[in-house]
Write a protein that holds these residues in place. Structure first.
Motif, PDB file in Angstrom:
ATOM      1  N   PHE A   1       0.811  -1.218   0.000  1.00  0.00           N
ATOM      2  CA  PHE A   1       0.000   0.000   0.000  1.00  0.00           C
ATOM      3  C   PHE A   1       0.846   1.269   0.000  1.00  0.00           C
ATOM      4  CE2 PHE A   1      -3.501  -2.791   1.209  1.00  0.00           C
ATOM      5  CZ  PHE A   1      -4.518  -2.253   0.447  1.00  0.00           C
ATOM      6  N   ALA A   2       2.062   1.204   0.517  1.00  0.00           N
ATOM      7  CA  ALA A   2       2.931   2.384   0.527  1.00  0.00           C
ATOM      8  C   ALA A   2       3.313   2.811  -0.884  1.00  0.00           C
ATOM      9  CB  ALA A   2       4.187   2.107   1.350  1.00  0.00           C
ATOM     10  N   MET A   3       3.176   1.914  -1.837  1.00  0.00           N
ATOM     11  CA  MET A   3       3.576   2.206  -3.214  1.00  0.00           C
ATOM     12  C   MET A   3       2.380   2.314  -4.165  1.00  0.00           C
ATOM     13  SD  MET A   3       6.742   2.515  -2.795  1.00  0.00           S
ATOM     14  CE  MET A   3       7.323   2.652  -4.468  1.00  0.00           C
ATOM     15  N   VAL A   4       1.164   2.369  -3.631  1.00  0.00           N
ATOM     16  CA  VAL A   4      -0.050   2.354  -4.457  1.00  0.00           C
ATOM     17  C   VAL A   4      -0.531   3.765  -4.763  1.00  0.00           C
ATOM     18  CG1 VAL A   4      -2.509   1.737  -4.450  1.00  0.00           C
ATOM     19  CG2 VAL A   4      -0.799   0.070  -3.726  1.00  0.00           C
ATOM     20  N   VAL A   5      -0.887   3.971  -6.025  1.00  0.00           N
ATOM     21  CA  VAL A   5      -1.576   5.182  -6.459  1.00  0.00           C
ATOM     22  C   VAL A   5      -2.809   4.756  -7.258  1.00  0.00           C
ATOM     23  CG1 VAL A   5       0.471   6.662  -6.496  1.00  0.00           C
ATOM     24  CG2 VAL A   5      -0.168   5.420  -8.553  1.00  0.00           C
ATOM     25  N   HIS A   6      -3.778   5.668  -7.321  1.00  0.00           N
ATOM     26  CA  HIS A   6      -5.005   5.388  -8.076  1.00  0.00           C
ATOM     27  C   HIS A   6      -4.703   5.466  -9.561  1.00  0.00           C
ATOM     28  CE1 HIS A   6      -9.066   6.274  -9.679  1.00  0.00           C
ATOM     29  NE2 HIS A   6      -9.402   5.372  -8.787  1.00  0.00           N
ATOM     30  N   GLY A   7      -5.160   4.486 -10.315  1.00  0.00           N
ATOM     31  CA  GLY A   7      -4.909   4.466 -11.746  1.00  0.00           C
ATOM     32  C   GLY A   7      -6.098   4.903 -12.575  1.00  0.00           C
ATOM     33  N   GLU A   8      -7.224   4.244 -12.372  1.00  0.00           N
ATOM     34  CA  GLU A   8      -8.404   4.506 -13.204  1.00  0.00           C
ATOM     35  C   GLU A   8      -9.644   4.066 -12.450  1.00  0.00           C
ATOM     36  OE1 GLU A   8     -10.333   3.039 -17.474  1.00  0.00           O
ATOM     37  OE2 GLU A   8      -8.486   2.140 -16.762  1.00  0.00           O
ATOM     38  N   GLN A   9     -10.764   4.724 -12.742  1.00  0.00           N
ATOM     39  CA  GLN A   9     -12.059   4.351 -12.189  1.00  0.00           C
ATOM     40  C   GLN A   9     -13.079   4.534 -13.299  1.00  0.00           C
ATOM     41  OE1 GLN A   9     -12.571   3.628  -8.664  1.00  0.00           O
ATOM     42  NE2 GLN A   9     -14.505   2.823  -9.373  1.00  0.00           N
ATOM     43  N   ARG A  10     -13.950   3.544 -13.477  1.00  0.00           N
ATOM     44  CA  ARG A  10     -15.031   3.722 -14.447  1.00  0.00           C
ATOM     45  C   ARG A  10     -16.271   3.008 -13.941  1.00  0.00           C
ATOM     46  NH1 ARG A  10     -15.508  -0.558 -18.401  1.00  0.00           N
ATOM     47  NH2 ARG A  10     -13.793  -2.027 -18.146  1.00  0.00           N
ATOM     48  N   PHE A  11     -17.407   3.393 -14.503  1.00  0.00           N
ATOM     49  CA  PHE A  11     -18.703   2.903 -14.046  1.00  0.00           C
ATOM     50  C   PHE A  11     -19.538   2.507 -15.249  1.00  0.00           C
ATOM     51  CE2 PHE A  11     -17.019   6.112 -11.261  1.00  0.00           C
ATOM     52  CZ  PHE A  11     -17.183   5.589  -9.988  1.00  0.00           C
ATOM     53  N   GLU A  12     -20.257   1.414 -15.123  1.00  0.00           N
ATOM     54  CA  GLU A  12     -21.243   0.980 -16.130  1.00  0.00           C
ATOM     55  C   GLU A  12     -22.575   0.834 -15.405  1.00  0.00           C
ATOM     56  OE1 GLU A  12     -19.727  -2.694 -17.713  1.00  0.00           O
ATOM     57  OE2 GLU A  12     -18.084  -1.690 -18.763  1.00  0.00           O
ATOM     58  N   TYR A  13     -23.570   1.577 -15.884  1.00  0.00           N
ATOM     59  CA  TYR A  13     -24.850   1.631 -15.181  1.00  0.00           C
ATOM     60  C   TYR A  13     -25.946   0.803 -15.836  1.00  0.00           C
ATOM     61  CZ  TYR A  13     -23.630   5.008 -11.696  1.00  0.00           C
ATOM     62  OH  TYR A  13     -23.074   5.609 -10.608  1.00  0.00           O
ATOM     63  N   VAL A  14     -26.754   0.153 -14.993  1.00  0.00           N
ATOM     64  CA  VAL A  14     -28.014  -0.448 -15.390  1.00  0.00           C
ATOM     65  C   VAL A  14     -29.117   0.585 -15.142  1.00  0.00           C
ATOM     66  CG1 VAL A  14     -29.661  -2.316 -14.924  1.00  0.00           C
ATOM     67  CG2 VAL A  14     -27.193  -2.774 -14.864  1.00  0.00           C
ATOM     68  N   ARG A  15     -28.997   1.259 -13.992  1.00  0.00           N
ATOM     69  CA  ARG A  15     -29.916   2.344 -13.630  1.00  0.00           C
ATOM     70  C   ARG A  15     -29.216   3.254 -12.640  1.00  0.00           C
ATOM     71  NH1 ARG A  15     -31.513   2.201  -8.441  1.00  0.00           N
ATOM     72  NH2 ARG A  15     -32.124   0.291  -7.401  1.00  0.00           N
ATOM     73  N   PRO A  16     -29.723   4.484 -12.449  1.00  0.00           N
ATOM     74  CA  PRO A  16     -29.093   5.378 -11.483  1.00  0.00           C
ATOM     75  C   PRO A  16     -29.239   4.868 -10.042  1.00  0.00           C
ATOM     76  CG  PRO A  16     -30.542   6.603 -12.958  1.00  0.00           C
ATOM     77  CD  PRO A  16     -30.803   5.142 -13.194  1.00  0.00           C
ATOM     78  N   VAL A  17     -28.335   5.289  -9.201  1.00  0.00           N
ATOM     79  CA  VAL A  17     -28.464   5.091  -7.759  1.00  0.00           C
ATOM     80  C   VAL A  17     -29.457   6.140  -7.268  1.00  0.00           C
ATOM     81  CG1 VAL A  17     -27.248   5.259  -5.549  1.00  0.00           C
ATOM     82  CG2 VAL A  17     -26.119   4.186  -7.528  1.00  0.00           C
ATOM     83  N   VAL A  18     -30.439   5.695  -6.473  1.00  0.00           N
ATOM     84  CA  VAL A  18     -31.518   6.559  -6.012  1.00  0.00           C
ATOM     85  C   VAL A  18     -31.541   6.571  -4.485  1.00  0.00           C
ATOM     86  CG1 VAL A  18     -34.035   6.922  -6.081  1.00  0.00           C
ATOM     87  CG2 VAL A  18     -32.873   5.967  -8.069  1.00  0.00           C
ATOM     88  N   ALA A  19     -31.841   7.734  -3.903  1.00  0.00           N
ATOM     89  CA  ALA A  19     -31.993   7.809  -2.448  1.00  0.00           C
ATOM     90  C   ALA A  19     -32.997   6.747  -2.008  1.00  0.00           C
ATOM     91  CB  ALA A  19     -32.447   9.199  -2.034  1.00  0.00           C
ATOM     92  N   GLY A  20     -32.655   6.049  -0.948  1.00  0.00           N
ATOM     93  CA  GLY A  20     -33.500   4.969  -0.450  1.00  0.00           C
ATOM     94  C   GLY A  20     -33.001   3.589  -0.849  1.00  0.00           C
ATOM     95  N   ASP A  21     -32.117   3.526  -1.843  1.00  0.00           N
ATOM     96  CA  ASP A  21     -31.531   2.231  -2.222  1.00  0.00           C
ATOM     97  C   ASP A  21     -30.739   1.660  -1.048  1.00  0.00           C
ATOM     98  OD1 ASP A  21     -32.388   2.079  -4.882  1.00  0.00           O
ATOM     99  OD2 ASP A  21     -30.536   2.930  -5.696  1.00  0.00           O
ATOM    100  N   GLU A  22     -30.798   0.349  -0.897  1.00  0.00           N
ATOM    101  CA  GLU A  22     -29.895  -0.377  -0.003  1.00  0.00           C
ATOM    102  C   GLU A  22     -29.067  -1.260  -0.911  1.00  0.00           C
ATOM    103  OE1 GLU A  22     -31.037  -1.859   3.964  1.00  0.00           O
ATOM    104  OE2 GLU A  22     -33.069  -1.326   3.311  1.00  0.00           O
ATOM    105  N   LEU A  23     -27.761  -0.982  -0.969  1.00  0.00           N
ATOM    106  CA  LEU A  23     -26.895  -1.597  -1.967  1.00  0.00           C
ATOM    107  C   LEU A  23     -25.805  -2.452  -1.338  1.00  0.00           C
ATOM    108  CD1 LEU A  23     -26.530   1.566  -4.222  1.00  0.00           C
ATOM    109  CD2 LEU A  23     -28.115  -0.352  -4.529  1.00  0.00           C
ATOM    110  N   VAL A  24     -25.504  -3.546  -2.006  1.00  0.00           N
ATOM    111  CA  VAL A  24     -24.378  -4.398  -1.628  1.00  0.00           C
ATOM    112  C   VAL A  24     -23.427  -4.469  -2.819  1.00  0.00           C
ATOM    113  CG1 VAL A  24     -25.611  -5.760   0.103  1.00  0.00           C
ATOM    114  CG2 VAL A  24     -25.608  -6.504  -2.284  1.00  0.00           C
ATOM    115  N   THR A  25     -22.167  -4.681  -2.504  1.00  0.00           N
ATOM    116  CA  THR A  25     -21.119  -4.708  -3.519  1.00  0.00           C
ATOM    117  C   THR A  25     -20.353  -6.013  -3.406  1.00  0.00           C
ATOM    118  OG1 THR A  25     -20.904  -2.322  -3.291  1.00  0.00           O
ATOM    119  CG2 THR A  25     -19.120  -3.458  -4.400  1.00  0.00           C
ATOM    120  N   THR A  26     -20.141  -6.676  -4.541  1.00  0.00           N
ATOM    121  CA  THR A  26     -19.332  -7.890  -4.584  1.00  0.00           C
ATOM    122  C   THR A  26     -18.136  -7.628  -5.487  1.00  0.00           C
ATOM    123  OG1 THR A  26     -21.334  -9.229  -4.331  1.00  0.00           O
ATOM    124  CG2 THR A  26     -19.351 -10.359  -5.105  1.00  0.00           C
ATOM    125  N   ALA A  27     -16.938  -7.819  -4.933  1.00  0.00           N
ATOM    126  CA  ALA A  27     -15.707  -7.489  -5.662  1.00  0.00           C
ATOM    127  C   ALA A  27     -15.032  -8.740  -6.203  1.00  0.00           C
ATOM    128  CB  ALA A  27     -14.739  -6.751  -4.746  1.00  0.00           C
TER     129      ALA A  27
END
Length: 149
Positions: A81-107
């Motif tokens: 981690f001492a040598m880590v920098v952020h490289g890239e981030q991207r998103f692919e959507y099925v639908r927008p995130v909406v207030a009230g959503d309860e979301l789980v993430t699987t990596a």
């Protein structure tokens, strides 16, 4: 030391549920300097066809790293981690995130590759409601500088 390439394809258990609130969406929109009323005004969002305010497209970074962070912190991976920098981030959507959503993430670690003296590691995070409805997929690439042997 090189990253453990045996980790490519490894998935991690779903994160704890993240409850999306109007307050968090508004705070995030303010932090990124976006005054879009769809992120701040429930009536404007409803007039546009949403049930509540929606989140800016990069909002899932707030919670998607919960599960992705577990992947990166796995000691067997060998990430410095001492040598880590952020490289890239991207998103692919099925639908927008909406207030009230309860979301789980699987990596899932989807790629580890060498670029010069660096190693690039990509984590795919599948974001879904607690009921299993897909919402989006995030891809986070981190660079371990000088990690390649």
């Amino acid at each position: 030391m090189a990253l453990n390439r045996d980790f490519v394809g490894r998935s991690y258990p779903p994160s704890a549920p993240y409850e999306v609130s109007r307050v968090k969406i508004r705070e995030f929109a303010t932090a990124i300097g976006d005054n879009n009323p769809l992120y701040r005004d429930k009536e404007a969002a409803q007039a546009a066809g949403y049930s509540d305010v929606i989140a800016p497209p990069t909002f899932p970074i707030v919670f998607s790293l919960q599960s992705g962070g577990e992947a990166l912190a796995d000691p067997g991976l060998g990430l410095n981690f001492a040598m880590v920098v952020h490289g890239e981030q991207r998103f692919e959507y099925v639908r927008p995130v909406v207030a009230g959503d309860e979301l789980v993430t699987t990596a899932t670690i989807t790629d580890i590759r060498t670029a010069g003296s660096n190693e690039l590691l990509t984590v795919r995070s599948d974001v879904a409601t607690v009921e299993g409805e897909p919402v989006c997929v995030t891809y986070n690439t981190v660079v371990e500088r000088g990690g390649a042997a």
